[in-house]
Design an enzyme around this catalytic site. Structure first.
Site, mmCIF file in Angstrom:
data_model
loop_
_atom_site.group_PDB
_atom_site.id
_atom_site.type_symbol
_atom_site.label_atom_id
_atom_site.label_comp_id
_atom_site.label_asym_id
_atom_site.label_seq_id
_atom_site.Cartn_x
_atom_site.Cartn_y
_atom_site.Cartn_z
ATOM 1 N N GLU A 1 2.361 -9.362 -2.816
ATOM 2 C CA GLU A 1 2.661 -9.549 -1.389
ATOM 3 C C GLU A 1 3.037 -8.189 -0.811
ATOM 4 O O GLU A 1 3.930 -7.527 -1.314
ATOM 5 C CB GLU A 1 3.804 -10.559 -1.237
ATOM 6 C CG GLU A 1 4.380 -10.681 0.147
ATOM 7 C CD GLU A 1 3.341 -11.037 1.199
ATOM 8 O OE1 GLU A 1 2.661 -12.062 1.061
ATOM 9 O OE2 GLU A 1 3.195 -10.236 2.167
ATOM 10 N N VAL B 1 -2.179 -4.540 -1.433
ATOM 11 C CA VAL B 1 -3.522 -4.307 -1.991
ATOM 12 C C VAL B 1 -4.279 -3.406 -1.010
ATOM 13 O O VAL B 1 -4.324 -3.673 0.202
ATOM 14 C CB VAL B 1 -4.247 -5.651 -2.218
ATOM 15 C CG1 VAL B 1 -5.729 -5.442 -2.502
ATOM 16 C CG2 VAL B 1 -3.586 -6.379 -3.378
ATOM 17 N N TYR C 1 -14.516 -16.502 16.408
ATOM 18 C CA TYR C 1 -13.860 -17.735 16.866
ATOM 19 C C TYR C 1 -12.365 -17.588 16.610
ATOM 20 O O TYR C 1 -11.901 -17.768 15.482
ATOM 21 C CB TYR C 1 -14.433 -18.959 16.160
ATOM 22 C CG TYR C 1 -15.832 -19.242 16.646
ATOM 23 C CD1 TYR C 1 -16.032 -19.894 17.851
ATOM 24 C CD2 TYR C 1 -16.936 -18.814 15.934
ATOM 25 C CE1 TYR C 1 -17.297 -20.126 18.332
ATOM 26 C CE2 TYR C 1 -18.210 -19.039 16.405
ATOM 27 C CZ TYR C 1 -18.391 -19.699 17.610
ATOM 28 O OH TYR C 1 -19.648 -19.919 18.078
ATOM 29 N N ARG D 1 -8.447 -27.742 21.144
ATOM 30 C CA ARG D 1 -7.699 -26.515 21.388
ATOM 31 C C ARG D 1 -8.514 -25.482 22.169
ATOM 32 O O ARG D 1 -7.969 -24.757 22.996
ATOM 33 C CB ARG D 1 -7.233 -25.917 20.067
ATOM 34 C CG ARG D 1 -6.148 -26.746 19.429
ATOM 35 C CD ARG D 1 -5.620 -26.117 18.164
ATOM 36 N NE ARG D 1 -4.415 -26.824 17.727
ATOM 37 C CZ ARG D 1 -3.597 -26.381 16.801
ATOM 38 N NH1 ARG D 1 -3.828 -25.237 16.197
ATOM 39 N NH2 ARG D 1 -2.536 -27.064 16.465
ATOM 40 N N HIS E 1 -3.516 -17.119 17.675
ATOM 41 C CA HIS E 1 -2.861 -18.016 16.728
ATOM 42 C C HIS E 1 -3.549 -18.093 15.365
ATOM 43 O O HIS E 1 -2.911 -17.962 14.332
ATOM 44 C CB HIS E 1 -2.803 -19.407 17.354
ATOM 45 C CG HIS E 1 -2.120 -20.426 16.511
ATOM 46 N ND1 HIS E 1 -0.803 -20.302 16.128
ATOM 47 C CD2 HIS E 1 -2.564 -21.591 15.970
ATOM 48 C CE1 HIS E 1 -0.471 -21.348 15.382
ATOM 49 N NE2 HIS E 1 -1.524 -22.144 15.258
HETATM 50 C C1 LIG Z 1 3.526 -20.227 14.181
HETATM 51 C C2 LIG Z 1 2.407 -20.939 13.460
HETATM 52 C C3 LIG Z 1 2.413 -22.330 13.400
HETATM 53 C C4 LIG Z 1 1.382 -22.989 12.710
HETATM 54 N N1 LIG Z 1 1.456 -24.343 12.559
HETATM 55 C C5 LIG Z 1 0.475 -24.979 11.872
HETATM 56 C C6 LIG Z 1 0.539 -26.386 11.645
HETATM 57 O O1 LIG Z 1 1.508 -27.059 12.019
HETATM 58 N N2 LIG Z 1 -0.501 -26.974 10.981
HETATM 59 C C7 LIG Z 1 -1.575 -26.263 10.507
HETATM 60 O O2 LIG Z 1 -2.480 -26.839 9.910
HETATM 61 N N3 LIG Z 1 -1.623 -24.923 10.686
HETATM 62 C C8 LIG Z 1 -0.636 -24.276 11.339
HETATM 63 N N4 LIG Z 1 -0.701 -22.917 11.482
HETATM 64 C C9 LIG Z 1 -1.789 -22.189 10.792
HETATM 65 C C10 LIG Z 1 -1.495 -22.095 9.299
HETATM 66 O O3 LIG Z 1 -0.118 -22.194 9.082
HETATM 67 C C11 LIG Z 1 -2.043 -20.791 8.723
HETATM 68 O O4 LIG Z 1 -3.432 -20.800 8.884
HETATM 69 C C12 LIG Z 1 -1.664 -20.676 7.250
HETATM 70 O O5 LIG Z 1 -0.268 -20.614 7.097
HETATM 71 C C13 LIG Z 1 -2.312 -19.459 6.606
HETATM 72 O O6 LIG Z 1 -1.946 -19.449 5.254
HETATM 73 P P1 LIG Z 1 -2.588 -18.386 4.279
HETATM 74 O O7 LIG Z 1 -2.071 -18.671 2.936
HETATM 75 O O8 LIG Z 1 -4.048 -18.326 4.471
HETATM 76 O O9 LIG Z 1 -2.023 -16.992 4.856
HETATM 77 P P2 LIG Z 1 -0.536 -16.510 5.125
HETATM 78 O O10 LIG Z 1 0.441 -17.603 5.090
HETATM 79 O O11 LIG Z 1 -0.566 -15.671 6.347
HETATM 80 O O12 LIG Z 1 -0.247 -15.593 3.850
HETATM 81 C C14 LIG Z 1 -0.997 -14.449 3.597
HETATM 82 C C15 LIG Z 1 -0.106 -13.422 2.944
HETATM 83 O O13 LIG Z 1 -0.909 -12.347 2.444
HETATM 84 C C16 LIG Z 1 -0.215 -11.137 2.656
HETATM 85 N N5 LIG Z 1 -1.160 -10.034 2.678
HETATM 86 C C17 LIG Z 1 -2.096 -9.751 3.628
HETATM 87 N N6 LIG Z 1 -2.771 -8.643 3.312
HETATM 88 C C18 LIG Z 1 -2.255 -8.199 2.132
HETATM 89 C C19 LIG Z 1 -2.519 -7.074 1.326
HETATM 90 N N7 LIG Z 1 -3.417 -6.149 1.682
HETATM 91 N N8 LIG Z 1 -1.807 -6.920 0.189
HETATM 92 C C20 LIG Z 1 -0.858 -7.831 -0.175
HETATM 93 N N9 LIG Z 1 -0.535 -8.894 0.584
HETATM 94 C C21 LIG Z 1 -1.235 -9.085 1.719
HETATM 95 C C22 LIG Z 1 0.461 -11.360 4.003
HETATM 96 O O14 LIG Z 1 1.530 -10.465 4.213
HETATM 97 C C23 LIG Z 1 0.899 -12.816 3.904
HETATM 98 O O15 LIG Z 1 2.198 -12.942 3.390
HETATM 99 C C24 LIG Z 1 0.326 -22.237 12.129
HETATM 100 C C25 LIG Z 1 0.325 -20.853 12.203
HETATM 101 C C26 LIG Z 1 1.361 -20.197 12.852
HETATM 102 C C27 LIG Z 1 1.347 -18.703 12.903
#
Ligand SMILES: Cc1cc2nc3c(=O)[nH]c(=O)nc-3n(C[C@H](O)[C@H](O)[C@H](O)COP(=O)(O)OP(=O)(O)OC[C@H]3O[C@@H](n4cnc5c(N)ncnc54)[C@H](O)[C@@H]3O)c2cc1C
Length: 498
Positions: free
Chosen positions: A80, A211, A296, A348, A430
């Protein structure tokens, strides 16, 4: 293009744009943010650390991948770049869509995985990857809702119609009480439950480990062997004997990329955490990966607007509305003329379009009032405008028919009992629906020639294909959890190298 034409084009929704542009489907599908860079990172002579699987990111997708990888007996490195774990996931609302025979049956709601499939495809204008969507809906209940429940997350007895979810299948909000008795809510609950599980099984997370590139045998050929990492100013190389899983999230906080792809969002704030910058998409492209649907970009009016951003509308609620649900479709959206301007339960992307067309105004702090007339005065709306809007809306609630915007009857809740509240809202960047192209039933990253890149996998917001042109609200939590686990299962089947 003169400025009038530009305005007209801006006024077209992405959906309309696709429909009116013969070649758009193909062009969008082929879009790549970067053409790919042949300066691949050379294979290091010595690796600093070695594991079966290297997972990049600690949001829902990375944590789920890590837990399942460990269950399958693999040695895991989870990296992370930020000083804390959780990415967008920990600040998210954490709602999860799944056809749920138990809860929905109790509420008399008709649903099935087929209907979830249909809604997800139609909501995404059918440009989604159908194979991936099929896997997604078939695993939504067990690999997302029940998976979190098994880790201690509690979902409410009733499912709701989340913002832009287009059906009553949203499990929201979840809560979790950790072993020390602390209560966590929404996205933080989903993340904490997974972090506690990793702690329980003794799996460390390497924070502040960024990374900075992917190591492949040859620039555009052979297997992905590991990652280049930067930590405390030191460059290191971590080897993945079976595979690298990119779970690094989207690029909603990368204003340069977002503006390049949808310039209407240049003036908006974001709901995302500062690390949502998407660089791993570029690193994968550097070694040949393909992308899809990058332009998108979902915007929603999730948080109260604060200067320097301007507001587009007021989000209005009554006591009855707050009791019905915390979700936005149950409220009304009113512009600075005191009028509703959109079906609050619509897609949306449709709401995004309507909100972006409203005149902007200086945001106010949250306002509370005992009567609608008092609220109208406090908000500085034209006299009797909000009162007339609410009178008409309450009549629509009584009749269960919104003849103005055709809002769905299940979310027509009247505004009769105070206190009434108003929040200044505007669109905020978002969710990025596009990303790396992956094989929908394995999670393998696909290259620009249509072949899987050996040793490279991606899950969650870094990848595309599930949501198509428009993500249904609350499909993302599920997308991340389902495909994080799928990637781990596929990696476990890979033959280890050296
Ligand atoms: C405020 C908010 C509310 C939401 N509410 C909903 C909801 O109610 N329902 C729903 O379905 N979706 C919701 N979403 C969307 C959904 O939560 C996100 O799409 C989802 O959390 C993304 O998860 P992820 O594991 O793909 O990425 P993330 O949770 O963003 O995790 C990715 C991680 O990778 C790390 N990272 C990135 N690049 C690197 C690198 N080069 N090296 C090391 N680490 C790195 C980042 O720092 C981060 O910690 C919401 C989003 C937000 C922002």
């Amino acid at each position: 293009m003169d400025s009038k034409e530009k305005k007209q084009k801006d006024a077209l929704s992405r959906r309309d744009f696709i429909k009116t542009t013969a070649v758009a489907g193909a062009a969008v599908g082929a879009f790549s943010l970067f053409p790919g860079n042949a300066e691949a990172i050379p294979v290091p002579k010595k690796w600093d650390k070695t594991a079966d699987v290297v997972i990049v990111g600690t949001g829902y997708s990375g944590l789920a991948a890590a837990i399942v990888s460990r269950q399958l007996g693999m040695k895991v490195l989870i990296l992370e770049k930020m000083p804390v774990a959780g990415g967008n996931s920990v600040i998210a609302h954490g709602g999860a869509n799944a056809a749920d025979p138990v809860r929905q049956k109790r509420q008399g709601i008709e649903d099935s995985t087929d209907l979830h499939f249909k809604h997800t495809m139609e909501g995404g204008d059918n440009i989604n990857d159908p194979e991936k969507v099929r896997y997604f809906v078939d695993h939504a209940l067990d690999d997302a809702v029940n998976y979190l429940e098994r880790l201690g997350v509690k979902w409410p007895e009733k499912v709701v119609r989340g913002y832009g979810s287009l059906w009553e299948r949203t499990h929201y909000p979840g809560t979790y009480t950790d072993p020390k008795g602390q209560l966590w809510k929404m996205g933080a609950a989903n993340v904490r439950a997974q972090l506690d599980e990793l702690e329980r099984i003794g799996q460390p997370i390497l924070l502040n480990h960024e990374v900075t590139g992917l190591v492949r045998e040859k620039p555009l050929e052979g297997r992905v062997l590991g990652v280049e990492v930067k930590s405390k100013g030191r460059k290191m190389y971590f080897k993945a004997r079976r595979g690298v899983i990119l779970a690094s999230g989207g690029f909603g906080a990368n204003i340069a990329w977002v503006t390049m792809l949808d310039r209407r969002l240049a003036e908006t704030g974001t709901t995302n955490h500062p690390g949502a910058t998407g660089e791993c998409i570029k690193f994968a492209q550097d070694i040949g990966a393909d992308t899809l649907h990058m332009d998108y970009i979902q915007a929603i009016p999730l948080n109260d607007v604060k200067p320097p951003y301007k507001a587009s509308f007021f989000l209005i609620a009554s006591e009855e509305v707050r009791k019905a649900s915390a979700s936005m479709p149950y409220r009304i959206f009113v512009n600075k003329e005191g009028k509703r301007f959109v079906n609050e339960s619509d897609r949306r992307d449709v709401i995004k379009q309507a909100v972006l067309a409203q005149p902007l105004f200086e945001p106010l702090p949250a306002v509370t009032a005992g009567t609608i007339e008092e609220l109208e005065a406090k908000l500085g709306l034209p006299k009797d405008s909000l009162a007339a809007t609410v009178k008409e809306y309450n009549a629509a609630c009584d009749a269960k028919k919104d003849s103005l915007f055709d809002k769905h009857p299940t979310v027509l809740v009247p505004l009769r009992t105070g206190p009434f509240t108003a929040n200044s809202r505007a669109m905020q960047r978002h969710h990025t629906m596009g990303g790396l192209r992956v094989q929908g039933t394995t999670g393998e990253v696909i290259d620009r020639w249509g072949k899987p890149i050996p040793g490279l996998f991606a899950a969650g917001e870094v990848s595309g294909g599930t949501h198509g042109a428009n993500r249904l609200g609350h499909n993302a939590t599920v997308d991340c959890l389902v495909f994080g686990q799928l990637c781990a299962r596929t990696v476990a089947k890979q033959k280890p190298v050296g």
